[in-house]
Design a protein around this motif. Structure first.
Motif, PDB file in Angstrom:
ATOM      1  N   VAL A  23       5.248 -83.634   8.482  1.00 17.41           N
ATOM      2  CA  VAL A  23       6.356 -83.393   9.406  1.00 17.41           C
ATOM      3  C   VAL A  23       7.533 -82.786   8.655  1.00 17.41           C
ATOM      4  O   VAL A  23       8.164 -81.823   9.119  1.00 17.41           O
ATOM      5  CB  VAL A  23       6.780 -84.713  10.095  1.00 17.41           C
ATOM      6  CG1 VAL A  23       8.033 -84.496  10.947  1.00 17.41           C
ATOM      7  CG2 VAL A  23       5.649 -85.255  10.954  1.00 17.41           C
TER       8      VAL A  23
ATOM      9  N   VAL B  75      12.208 -82.812  15.914  1.00 19.63           N
ATOM     10  CA  VAL B  75      10.936 -83.516  15.764  1.00 19.63           C
ATOM     11  C   VAL B  75      10.975 -84.379  14.508  1.00 19.63           C
ATOM     12  O   VAL B  75      10.569 -85.554  14.530  1.00 19.63           O
ATOM     13  CB  VAL B  75       9.757 -82.528  15.695  1.00 19.63           C
ATOM     14  CG1 VAL B  75       8.472 -83.252  15.272  1.00 19.63           C
ATOM     15  CG2 VAL B  75       9.544 -81.852  17.046  1.00 19.63           C
TER      16      VAL B  75
ATOM     17  N   PHE C 158      10.707 -88.392  14.564  1.00 22.71           N
ATOM     18  CA  PHE C 158       9.588 -89.026  13.868  1.00 22.71           C
ATOM     19  C   PHE C 158      10.108 -90.051  12.864  1.00 22.71           C
ATOM     20  O   PHE C 158       9.537 -91.153  12.741  1.00 22.71           O
ATOM     21  CB  PHE C 158       8.731 -87.989  13.150  1.00 22.71           C
ATOM     22  CG  PHE C 158       7.603 -88.598  12.356  1.00 22.71           C
ATOM     23  CD1 PHE C 158       6.441 -89.020  12.976  1.00 22.71           C
ATOM     24  CD2 PHE C 158       7.722 -88.777  10.981  1.00 22.71           C
ATOM     25  CE1 PHE C 158       5.415 -89.615  12.252  1.00 22.71           C
ATOM     26  CE2 PHE C 158       6.703 -89.363  10.249  1.00 22.71           C
ATOM     27  CZ  PHE C 158       5.544 -89.780  10.884  1.00 22.71           C
TER      28      PHE C 158
ATOM     29  N   LEU D 184       8.781 -91.406  21.915  1.00 25.72           N
ATOM     30  CA  LEU D 184       7.557 -90.633  22.132  1.00 25.72           C
ATOM     31  C   LEU D 184       7.706 -89.671  23.309  1.00 25.72           C
ATOM     32  O   LEU D 184       7.203 -88.544  23.268  1.00 25.72           O
ATOM     33  CB  LEU D 184       6.380 -91.580  22.360  1.00 25.72           C
ATOM     34  CG  LEU D 184       5.878 -92.305  21.107  1.00 25.72           C
ATOM     35  CD1 LEU D 184       4.949 -93.452  21.482  1.00 25.72           C
ATOM     36  CD2 LEU D 184       5.170 -91.334  20.169  1.00 25.72           C
TER      37      LEU D 184
ATOM     38  N   LEU E 100       9.591 -86.741  22.039  1.00 28.19           N
ATOM     39  CA  LEU E 100       8.737 -85.903  21.208  1.00 28.19           C
ATOM     40  C   LEU E 100       7.824 -85.033  22.067  1.00 28.19           C
ATOM     41  O   LEU E 100       7.637 -83.847  21.789  1.00 28.19           O
ATOM     42  CB  LEU E 100       7.892 -86.771  20.269  1.00 28.19           C
ATOM     43  CG  LEU E 100       8.574 -87.259  18.994  1.00 28.19           C
ATOM     44  CD1 LEU E 100       7.719 -88.316  18.294  1.00 28.19           C
ATOM     45  CD2 LEU E 100       8.844 -86.088  18.033  1.00 28.19           C
TER      46      LEU E 100
ATOM     47  N   THR F 130       8.250 -80.854  22.192  1.00 26.21           N
ATOM     48  CA  THR F 130       7.117 -80.084  21.657  1.00 26.21           C
ATOM     49  C   THR F 130       6.307 -79.410  22.755  1.00 26.21           C
ATOM     50  O   THR F 130       5.226 -78.874  22.476  1.00 26.21           O
ATOM     51  CB  THR F 130       6.174 -80.996  20.847  1.00 26.21           C
ATOM     52  OG1 THR F 130       5.676 -82.031  21.706  1.00 26.21           O
ATOM     53  CG2 THR F 130       6.895 -81.616  19.651  1.00 26.21           C
TER      54      THR F 130
ATOM     55  N   PHE G  66       3.157 -81.230  23.003  1.00 32.71           N
ATOM     56  CA  PHE G  66       2.489 -81.072  21.708  1.00 32.71           C
ATOM     57  C   PHE G  66       1.693 -79.763  21.646  1.00 32.71           C
ATOM     58  O   PHE G  66       0.584 -79.714  21.096  1.00 32.71           O
ATOM     59  CB  PHE G  66       1.576 -82.271  21.412  1.00 32.71           C
ATOM     60  CG  PHE G  66       2.310 -83.583  21.413  1.00 32.71           C
ATOM     61  CD1 PHE G  66       3.198 -83.900  20.395  1.00 32.71           C
ATOM     62  CD2 PHE G  66       2.140 -84.502  22.446  1.00 32.71           C
ATOM     63  CE1 PHE G  66       3.893 -85.107  20.400  1.00 32.71           C
ATOM     64  CE2 PHE G  66       2.820 -85.708  22.461  1.00 32.71           C
ATOM     65  CZ  PHE G  66       3.703 -86.012  21.430  1.00 32.71           C
TER      66      PHE G  66
ATOM     67  N   TYR H 284       1.246 -81.421  15.260  1.00 34.47           N
ATOM     68  CA  TYR H 284       1.320 -81.642  16.704  1.00 34.47           C
ATOM     69  C   TYR H 284       0.119 -82.435  17.199  1.00 34.47           C
ATOM     70  O   TYR H 284       0.249 -83.319  18.057  1.00 34.47           O
ATOM     71  CB  TYR H 284       1.415 -80.301  17.433  1.00 34.47           C
ATOM     72  CG  TYR H 284       2.832 -79.780  17.558  1.00 34.47           C
ATOM     73  CD1 TYR H 284       3.797 -80.074  16.599  1.00 34.47           C
ATOM     74  CD2 TYR H 284       3.216 -78.996  18.635  1.00 34.47           C
ATOM     75  CE1 TYR H 284       5.085 -79.602  16.709  1.00 34.47           C
ATOM     76  CE2 TYR H 284       4.518 -78.524  18.762  1.00 34.47           C
ATOM     77  CZ  TYR H 284       5.444 -78.829  17.797  1.00 34.47           C
ATOM     78  OH  TYR H 284       6.733 -78.369  17.916  1.00 34.47           O
TER      79      TYR H 284
ATOM     80  N   LEU I 205       0.539 -86.061  16.087  1.00 30.75           N
ATOM     81  CA  LEU I 205       1.593 -86.715  16.857  1.00 30.75           C
ATOM     82  C   LEU I 205       1.070 -87.128  18.233  1.00 30.75           C
ATOM     83  O   LEU I 205       1.379 -88.214  18.730  1.00 30.75           O
ATOM     84  CB  LEU I 205       2.799 -85.779  17.027  1.00 30.75           C
ATOM     85  CG  LEU I 205       3.713 -85.617  15.813  1.00 30.75           C
ATOM     86  CD1 LEU I 205       4.758 -84.544  16.087  1.00 30.75           C
ATOM     87  CD2 LEU I 205       4.395 -86.944  15.454  1.00 30.75           C
ATOM     88  N   GLU I 206       0.252 -86.266  18.832  1.00 30.89           N
ATOM     89  CA  GLU I 206      -0.317 -86.590  20.132  1.00 30.89           C
ATOM     90  C   GLU I 206      -1.299 -87.760  20.019  1.00 30.89           C
ATOM     91  O   GLU I 206      -1.330 -88.640  20.890  1.00 30.89           O
ATOM     92  CB  GLU I 206      -1.016 -85.372  20.729  1.00 30.89           C
ATOM     93  CG  GLU I 206      -1.509 -85.601  22.147  1.00 30.89           C
ATOM     94  CD  GLU I 206      -1.990 -84.324  22.823  1.00 30.89           C
ATOM     95  OE1 GLU I 206      -2.002 -84.287  24.057  1.00 30.89           O
ATOM     96  OE2 GLU I 206      -2.357 -83.378  22.096  1.00 30.89           O
TER      97      GLU I 206
ATOM     98  N   GLU J 111       0.703 -90.891  19.687  1.00 33.48           N
ATOM     99  CA  GLU J 111       1.208 -91.290  20.989  1.00 33.48           C
ATOM    100  C   GLU J 111       0.143 -92.071  21.760  1.00 33.48           C
ATOM    101  O   GLU J 111       0.418 -93.144  22.315  1.00 33.48           O
ATOM    102  CB  GLU J 111       1.624 -90.065  21.800  1.00 33.48           C
ATOM    103  CG  GLU J 111       2.125 -90.393  23.203  1.00 33.48           C
ATOM    104  CD  GLU J 111       2.104 -89.183  24.122  1.00 33.48           C
ATOM    105  OE1 GLU J 111       3.171 -88.821  24.631  1.00 33.48           O
ATOM    106  OE2 GLU J 111       1.004 -88.613  24.337  1.00 33.48           O
TER     107      GLU J 111
END
Length: 231
Positions: A105, A122, A126, A181, A184, A188, A191, A205, A208-209, A212
């Motif tokens: 990140v 982001v 994060f 979340l 985010l 994004t 994402f 990305y 991150l998804e 989540e």
């Protein structure tokens, strides 16, 4: 005979019965963990889906569900088993992923932040999420989970109300993590990396998804299966 969902079905109950429906709720940005105590008719407000179509989609998912699916199994498990599962399935991998993902990140924000300033946000979000979740899971393991098991063994314990209030605080922390979340996902564009995004950009990305999704199921197990046993 499987349960048929209706417009009055609670979101949390739907996910408890058919865990794969969580993917449908995520698709339409419907909160099934922190905001799970909501009927479908209310949950769809402002969402890009028709209520009757959503009900049909959820019932189709239920009919095709694997009955051995994760959350459905834990609904009928002891609190001790659920807690151990949460620690092993969610806490340990979460700790590893937050530390492993952090440098990626930072790198993407440093390299691409000039052309994509949203990456700086982001990175900020994060960092906040990482601190929040690590502190939260550490507190759960050190104090909250042992207190819950103490209450399980002795429902009339003298400090019962203090333990219940502690659980309420955990739910508030879940809400905060959920808000981060959501931010985010919005910043994004669900994402979705830009066309000029490099491999690391896309990796961040994607992870991150995935983070989540795991966090939502983690919180669902606690908010909608474990914690309500003590209220």
């Amino acid at each position: 005979m499987s349960v048929t969902f209706t417009t009055n079905s609670l979101v949390k109950d739907i996910v408890n019965i058919a865990p794969k429906t969580s993917d449908i709720f995520k698709k339409y940005r419907i909160d099934f963990c922190c905001g799970g105590n909501t009927p479908l008719s209310t949950a769809v407000s402002g969402k890009p889906v028709q209520l009757d179509e959503l009900v049909q989609e959820l019932n189709n998912a239920n009919e095709n569900a694997d009955q051995s699916d994760d959350v459905a199994v834990w609904t009928n498990s002891s609190s001790e088993e659920i807690i151990q599962h949460i620690i092993e399935r969610y806490h340990r991998p979460l700790d590893e992923e937050l530390h492993a993902l952090s440098p990626y990140v930072t790198k993407v924000a440093r390299v691409h932040g000039g052309g994509h300033p949203e990456l700086l946000k982001v990175q900020e979000l994060f960092k906040e999420l990482k601190q929040e979740l690590l502190e939260h899971t550490g507190k759960e393991e050190a104090t909250s989970f042992p207190h819950i098991l103490t209450l399980e063994a002795n429902p009339q314990i003298e400090n019962k109300e203090e333990i219940i209030e502690e659980i309420r605080e955990l739910e508030k922390e879940h809400d905060h993590a959920g808000d981060i979340l959501k931010q985010l996902r919005e910043i994004t564009n669900d994402f979705t990396p830009p066309v000029d995004g490099c491999g690391t950009y896309r990796l961040v990305y994607k992870r991150l998804e995935m983070l989540e999704g795991d966090t939502f199921m983690h919180v669902h197990l606690e908010n909608n299966i474990l914690f309500p046993r003590y209220f």
